[in-house]
Scaffold this motif. Structure first.
Motif, PDB file in Angstrom:
ATOM      1  N   LEU A 244      13.287  31.150   3.113  1.00  0.00           N
ATOM      2  CA  LEU A 244      13.999  30.421   2.324  1.00  0.00           C
ATOM      3  C   LEU A 244      13.506  30.389   0.887  1.00  0.00           C
ATOM      4  O   LEU A 244      14.404  30.379  -0.295  1.00  0.00           O
ATOM      5  CB  LEU A 244      14.172  28.965   2.732  1.00  0.00           C
ATOM      6  N   ALA A 245      12.204  30.087   0.653  1.00  0.00           N
ATOM      7  CA  ALA A 245      11.667  30.463  -0.635  1.00  0.00           C
ATOM      8  C   ALA A 245      11.873  31.819  -1.232  1.00  0.00           C
ATOM      9  O   ALA A 245      12.161  31.912  -2.612  1.00  0.00           O
ATOM     10  CB  ALA A 245      10.162  30.121  -0.452  1.00  0.00           C
ATOM     11  N   SER A 246      11.670  32.789  -0.637  1.00  0.00           N
ATOM     12  CA  SER A 246      12.113  34.094  -0.846  1.00  0.00           C
ATOM     13  C   SER A 246      13.448  34.226  -1.631  1.00  0.00           C
ATOM     14  O   SER A 246      13.657  34.881  -2.583  1.00  0.00           O
ATOM     15  CB  SER A 246      11.832  35.138   0.027  1.00  0.00           C
ATOM     16  N   GLU A 247      14.419  33.635  -1.143  1.00  0.00           N
ATOM     17  CA  GLU A 247      15.952  33.555  -1.459  1.00  0.00           C
ATOM     18  C   GLU A 247      15.894  33.076  -2.795  1.00  0.00           C
ATOM     19  O   GLU A 247      16.751  33.403  -3.729  1.00  0.00           O
ATOM     20  CB  GLU A 247      16.860  32.817  -0.515  1.00  0.00           C
ATOM     21  N   MET A 248      14.920  32.018  -3.121  1.00  0.00           N
ATOM     22  CA  MET A 248      14.769  31.310  -4.350  1.00  0.00           C
ATOM     23  C   MET A 248      13.837  32.086  -5.288  1.00  0.00           C
ATOM     24  O   MET A 248      13.536  31.955  -6.738  1.00  0.00           O
ATOM     25  CB  MET A 248      14.455  30.232  -4.429  1.00  0.00           C
ATOM     26  N   ASN A 249      13.198  33.262  -4.997  1.00  0.00           N
ATOM     27  CA  ASN A 249      12.221  33.913  -5.637  1.00  0.00           C
ATOM     28  C   ASN A 249      11.126  33.060  -6.260  1.00  0.00           C
ATOM     29  O   ASN A 249      10.757  33.011  -7.406  1.00  0.00           O
ATOM     30  CB  ASN A 249      12.912  34.542  -6.973  1.00  0.00           C
ATOM     31  N   ILE A 250      10.670  32.230  -5.206  1.00  0.00           N
ATOM     32  CA  ILE A 250       9.477  31.190  -5.534  1.00  0.00           C
ATOM     33  C   ILE A 250       8.460  31.474  -4.440  1.00  0.00           C
ATOM     34  O   ILE A 250       8.960  32.296  -3.293  1.00  0.00           O
ATOM     35  CB  ILE A 250      10.029  29.937  -5.537  1.00  0.00           C
ATOM     36  N   PHE A 251       7.464  30.815  -4.270  1.00  0.00           N
ATOM     37  CA  PHE A 251       6.225  31.085  -3.340  1.00  0.00           C
ATOM     38  C   PHE A 251       5.654  29.715  -2.742  1.00  0.00           C
ATOM     39  O   PHE A 251       4.565  29.633  -2.800  1.00  0.00           O
ATOM     40  CB  PHE A 251       5.004  31.690  -4.282  1.00  0.00           C
ATOM     41  N   THR A 252       6.618  29.250  -2.086  1.00  0.00           N
ATOM     42  CA  THR A 252       6.381  27.828  -1.515  1.00  0.00           C
ATOM     43  C   THR A 252       5.239  27.925  -0.420  1.00  0.00           C
ATOM     44  O   THR A 252       4.648  27.257   0.040  1.00  0.00           O
ATOM     45  CB  THR A 252       7.622  27.197  -0.975  1.00  0.00           C
TER      46      THR A 252
END
Length: 375
Positions: A244-252
């Motif tokens: 889900l984080a990758s879909e937002m291009n972030i690194f949670t």
């Protein structure tokens, strides 16, 4: 990289930084919770008269409270990601009504995009979600949250019967006994945390598995099976969050290097118990390394026919931290690498594991005999 070189909206900052820190906290809670029951407390199956086995209630409470909280928080991270996808405006209002406070730095003003002030003006978002959604964000029920997740996306989180059973046990504890001894319902309720943990371990004993590490008693077998369940749950939740984080291009999903959270979420072994068993191997191999001559002398005197294996050629670069703090993953890894080098003659990885397993059983037995003969 300076904050001024990064452009994030408040939404991105919340999901990337705030929730990213939550993931690490959850991993630490799972590790510490499981570690609390990795001890020599006895566990015996309950008899017909329902006598409860002795188990230190502090260990039971620590395991249950840490894991119930950790999985609840991981589930809520998933819920927030899913709501961001399905109800983006509601998520905006929700975050506005609970503003993010950031400590002032020289360049923090440049962290957010220029048009964010207008978009995120101070409005009341307390009613952003419907009643059910608000209940899910505040409930402590793992079962309720996972059911809600599956209603939004039926394929995102596939839980087994054993995993659901474990989550329901966490729910039972959190609902009925988080503050149980402060408000006992009856004279027998003071030990409910021990009873719940005992039921979990007895349930796990009935699960059919084939451990690849030495198992010395029934409790350890139960811990191994319980560790499989927690290991699988942790990996499923972490994988969903990472996707889900990758879909937002972030690194949670990023974790502190060499942290216990990394051990939990990146564990390649079958069971979380394996991590603690590897620490035990490191302790026993280190003791054997320093005590080999004395062990050999005493054991050979009583059992001259016994073959005494040679100690490993350990690398002691991190041994001080290992002895000082009780754990140093670099040292533990070096011991495991030494074991693999020792067993490298076995081309078959399964045979290699069996060879290491046999060695550790022998080392454990030798140390136990050494202790008995000295007493």
């Amino acid at each position: 990289m300076k904050a001024s070189e990064i452009k994030m909206t408040p939404i991105e900052y919340f999901f990337n930084i705030y929730l990213g820190r939550e993931v690490g906290v959850c991993g630490e809670l799972i590790y510490k919770g499981f570690g609390s029951i990795e001890n020599n407390e006895p566990v015996i199956e309950k008899q017909k008269e329902k006598n409860l086995t002795y188990l230190n209630e502090a260990y039971a409470f620590s395991f249950l409270v840490n894991n119930s909280v950790a999985f609840e928080r991981l589930e809520k991270i998933i819920v927030l990601f899913l709501l961001r996808k399905t109800k983006p405006r509601e998520i905006e209002k929700f975050l506005i009504s609970q503003p993010i406070k950031i400590e002032s730095t020289d360049d923090i003003d440049d962290l957010f995009s220029d048009d964010d002030d207008a978009l995120y003006s101070n409005t009341d978002g307390s009613a952003s979600f419907n009643k059910k959604e608000r209940e899910i964000l505040t409930t402590h029920s793992n079962t309720a949250i996972t059911n809600f997740i599956q209603k939004i996306d039926s394929h995102i989180l596939d839980l087994t019967k054993n995993e659901k059973k474990l989550l329901s046990c966490f729910d039972e504890f959190y609902k009925s006994f988080r503050y149980g001894r402060f408000h006992p319902k009856n004279i027998d309720s003071y030990n409910k945390d021990s009873a719940i943990l005992n039921d979990i371990l007895v349930y796990c004993l009935k699960i059919n598995t084939h451990p690849t590490i030495p198992i010395y008693d029934r409790k350890e077998h139960a811990l191994y099976n319980l560790g499989i369940c927690i290991n699988n749950l942790s990996h499923k939740y972490y994988t969903v969050i990472a996707e889900l984080a990758s879909e937002m291009n972030i690194f949670t999903y990023e974790l502190h290097d060499a942290s216990d959270a990394q051990l939990v979420f990146w564990n390649n072994e079958c069971s979380l118990h394996d991590i603690f068993f590897q620490n035990r191997i490191a302790r026993e191999e280190l003791f054997y390394y320093f005590s080999y001559d004395e062990i050999k002398k005493i054991i050979k005197k009583i059992f001259p026919e016994w073959e005494i294996p040679l100690p490993l050629g350990l690398i002691l670069d991190n041994v001080v931290d290992f002895l000082t703090y009780g754990n140093n993953q670099s040292f533990v890894d070096s011991v495991n690498e030494s074991l693999e080098d020792w067993a490298e003659a076995c081309k078959d990885s399964a045979a290699s594991k069996q060879k290491i397993k046999k060695r550790e059983e022998e080392i454990h037995a030798l140390i136990s005999h050494f202790q008995e003969l000295r007493e």
